[in-house]
Design a protein around this motif. Sequence first.
Motif, PDB file in Angstrom:
ATOM      1  N   ARG A   1      27.874  40.257  32.852  1.00  0.00           N
ATOM      2  CA  ARG A   1      27.909  41.193  31.732  1.00  0.00           C
ATOM      3  C   ARG A   1      26.694  42.111  31.792  1.00  0.00           C
ATOM      4  O   ARG A   1      26.762  43.294  31.553  1.00  0.00           O
TER       5      ARG A   1
ATOM      6  N   LEU B   1      27.063  44.661  34.660  1.00  0.00           N
ATOM      7  CA  LEU B   1      27.966  45.767  34.428  1.00  0.00           C
ATOM      8  C   LEU B   1      27.370  46.825  33.534  1.00  0.00           C
ATOM      9  O   LEU B   1      27.874  47.939  33.463  1.00  0.00           O
TER      10      LEU B   1
ATOM     11  N   PRO C   1      33.741  49.822  38.363  1.00  0.00           N
ATOM     12  CA  PRO C   1      34.887  49.057  38.879  1.00  0.00           C
ATOM     13  C   PRO C   1      35.807  49.878  39.783  1.00  0.00           C
ATOM     14  O   PRO C   1      36.286  49.363  40.809  1.00  0.00           O
TER      15      PRO C   1
ATOM     16  N   ARG D   1      36.723  49.092  43.688  1.00  0.00           N
ATOM     17  CA  ARG D   1      38.092  48.902  44.200  1.00  0.00           C
ATOM     18  C   ARG D   1      38.384  49.871  45.342  1.00  0.00           C
ATOM     19  O   ARG D   1      39.026  49.507  46.339  1.00  0.00           O
TER      20      ARG D   1
ATOM     21  N   GLY E   1      36.445  43.348  38.028  1.00  0.00           N
ATOM     22  CA  GLY E   1      37.152  42.946  36.824  1.00  0.00           C
ATOM     23  C   GLY E   1      37.738  41.555  36.958  1.00  0.00           C
ATOM     24  O   GLY E   1      37.737  40.966  38.050  1.00  0.00           O
TER      25      GLY E   1
ATOM     26  N   ASP F   1      40.476  41.087  39.562  1.00  0.00           N
ATOM     27  CA  ASP F   1      39.898  41.208  40.914  1.00  0.00           C
ATOM     28  C   ASP F   1      39.190  39.893  41.271  1.00  0.00           C
ATOM     29  O   ASP F   1      39.274  39.424  42.414  1.00  0.00           O
ATOM     30  N   ARG F   2      38.490  39.325  40.280  1.00  0.00           N
ATOM     31  CA  ARG F   2      37.793  38.062  40.535  1.00  0.00           C
ATOM     32  C   ARG F   2      38.792  36.944  40.836  1.00  0.00           C
ATOM     33  O   ARG F   2      38.616  36.160  41.775  1.00  0.00           O
TER      34      ARG F   2
ATOM     35  N   HIS G   1      33.206  38.980  32.884  1.00  0.00           N
ATOM     36  CA  HIS G   1      33.585  40.366  32.589  1.00  0.00           C
ATOM     37  C   HIS G   1      33.794  40.540  31.097  1.00  0.00           C
ATOM     38  O   HIS G   1      34.121  39.609  30.403  1.00  0.00           O
TER      39      HIS G   1
END
Length: 668
Positions: free
Chosen positions: A3, A6, A599, A603, A631, A634-635, A668
């Motif tokens: 967190r 990001l 993000p 990607r 995100g 994705d994780r 996230h």
Amino acid sequence: MTRRLLTLVVIGLLVLTACTPGGGGGEDRPETRSGVRVLPEEAADPAILPEQAGKDLQADRLAPGLVPPTNRWFSGLVFGPEPLPVFPLPLSFGVEGDTFSFGIPPVHSTGKTIIGGYTPTVQVTVPGVSGWQVSAYDELTVTLTALSGADPVGDVLIARGSPYVTFTAQRDVELHSNVVFAGSDSWRSIKAGESEYGVTAFDGELTDNGARLAPDGTASFFAVPVGGSAATMAEHAESLVESGDSAYSIGNDVSTTLTWRTRGDGPTVVAALPHQTGGKTSCDLGTFPSAYGTMQACLGNELTWSAPLREARSGLDLSHIDQSARTEIAEAVRRDLAADRPYPADTYFGGKALYRDAVLVGIARQVGADREADVLADRVKKQLRTWAEVDGCDHRAAFCFTYDPTNRGVVGQTPSFGSDEFNDHHFHYGYFLYAAGILAADDPELARDITPVMNLLAADIAMSPAGENFPQHRNFDAYSGHSWASGTSPFADGNNQESVSEAIHAWAGLTLWARASQNKPLEDQGRWLQALESQASRAYWTDFDTSDPTYAGYQHSITPLNFGGKRDYATWFSPEPAAALAILVIPASPSSGHLAGDPERIRRNVAEGTATKGFQQQYGDYLMMYSALAGPADRDRALTEARQLGPEGVDDGNSYAYLLAWLHAVEH
């Protein structure tokens, strides 16, 4: 952890001190000039190591008494059989025979390469000169003395970010240029190639194609910014740049100030790189093209900008993961330990293995694998103590360091990737410092045992100020905001750096070691270096602004290999797209917070890296870790891929348990 990651967004804010005194973080905080001593002389005395003559790096164009400037943006002027071009920016510059040359490189792309190469548009001949010698240098400037035999004829000064090249005579001399300048009596200019150039003289007179100078007279040549004025450049040419340095302060962010010291303290014109402006600029004198993005011309003696503070962390935070994840990671720790991989003897792979196991100790303890943690800790500590034996090379042929008194640095006995030519020292030694910083933090006895050698590794890559034994900041370039990897830079496109993520890791390791050894000045410097290298990493390697005209025609979203005068979608070791991205992620340490923040860009970068072979390939583990920052979905996808990859597919600098722990730790 994530967190926080990001929320870290790269923002650069340029402030000219003439406009906003004390600019930077907007806080009242002390400033540290980069020349502050970070290691006491007695704490970084290489006499404790065996001396071993180093390689002949052919530093034939270096004045006696100067520490060989390996890993600098101008190293190509010093080392090797012939001087090579360099890129102080916005100018390219070179010397050959009796001539010095410079020019603004036009920038274009071939799809895989952004080119801004050597452009000797203005060539100035100094009659009677037979050679050149770097006679002085500091963080921002380089002085080359033109020699007639052994006698000095005059000095050329070039500076980072300066569009001026000055020649100051040491005797009567008449300079001849290949272009004919035209204009007023006080200054003249010409459009040549794609740029406009000018010249003015002090204590001398202009001629049709150059200048006639008396001793101490100076000719100041300059490039005119696009949209700028030759008259303005000529007006400020008299404020001759004489030296330069940097300073920093640390608060909620990291503020950096570069200072160009001029004759009479008058304002000069300097060019700000994109990371120094961040879209908020007071600079209005025009622009210069460069391979690193459009540069803005600014009036002043200082540039101050801020960078987000990045945290050096000794481990991942697994406090929030559930029991099933703990069980999975604990089992992976046992499998990693059972693999019992021997430690390599060279400083790159040997250092990586130490870091890998050191960070695994904390993971093992957090998931209840205490026995395995104890075994790993004992193994790493034993190996660190072996490397830290000051007389180790007197007794064995590997796992030890010597001091090279010729090239002034610490060298591992088993070279790799040209480490005996001073390539990549910050990459290699950063791993040692990171491992030492983790395990010595709560082990005073270990700290005591390994401090002499670990301090020397720190001095080798990050000494400040320069001394007889080490240069200042061997690799780091405060103007560029990042490091240079090649020791001697035998390239016509300037010095280069590929694995910027390992450079960031080195400064995080420096910070952790400084904390473990209770060295606050060294800790502050490490935090400054980590912040700037992280900012540059995003600005020029992984998250550059594709809307800048510089990137028109470039067909990739990352630039893995950056030189002074070009940027390549390539690596030194593999043509695979996965390798091109992984080298900007390795080692994905607990301090790799700079990788997060965008993000969609993550990607996009991952899609390119996995386009040919997906995640199930060499370096796929690092791409999984990077992708997880984009995100939750994705994780989750990365976790599935990691379980499919298994321990056998993990890089030798990584571990399966660390891969799983990273993916479970991401929030996230």
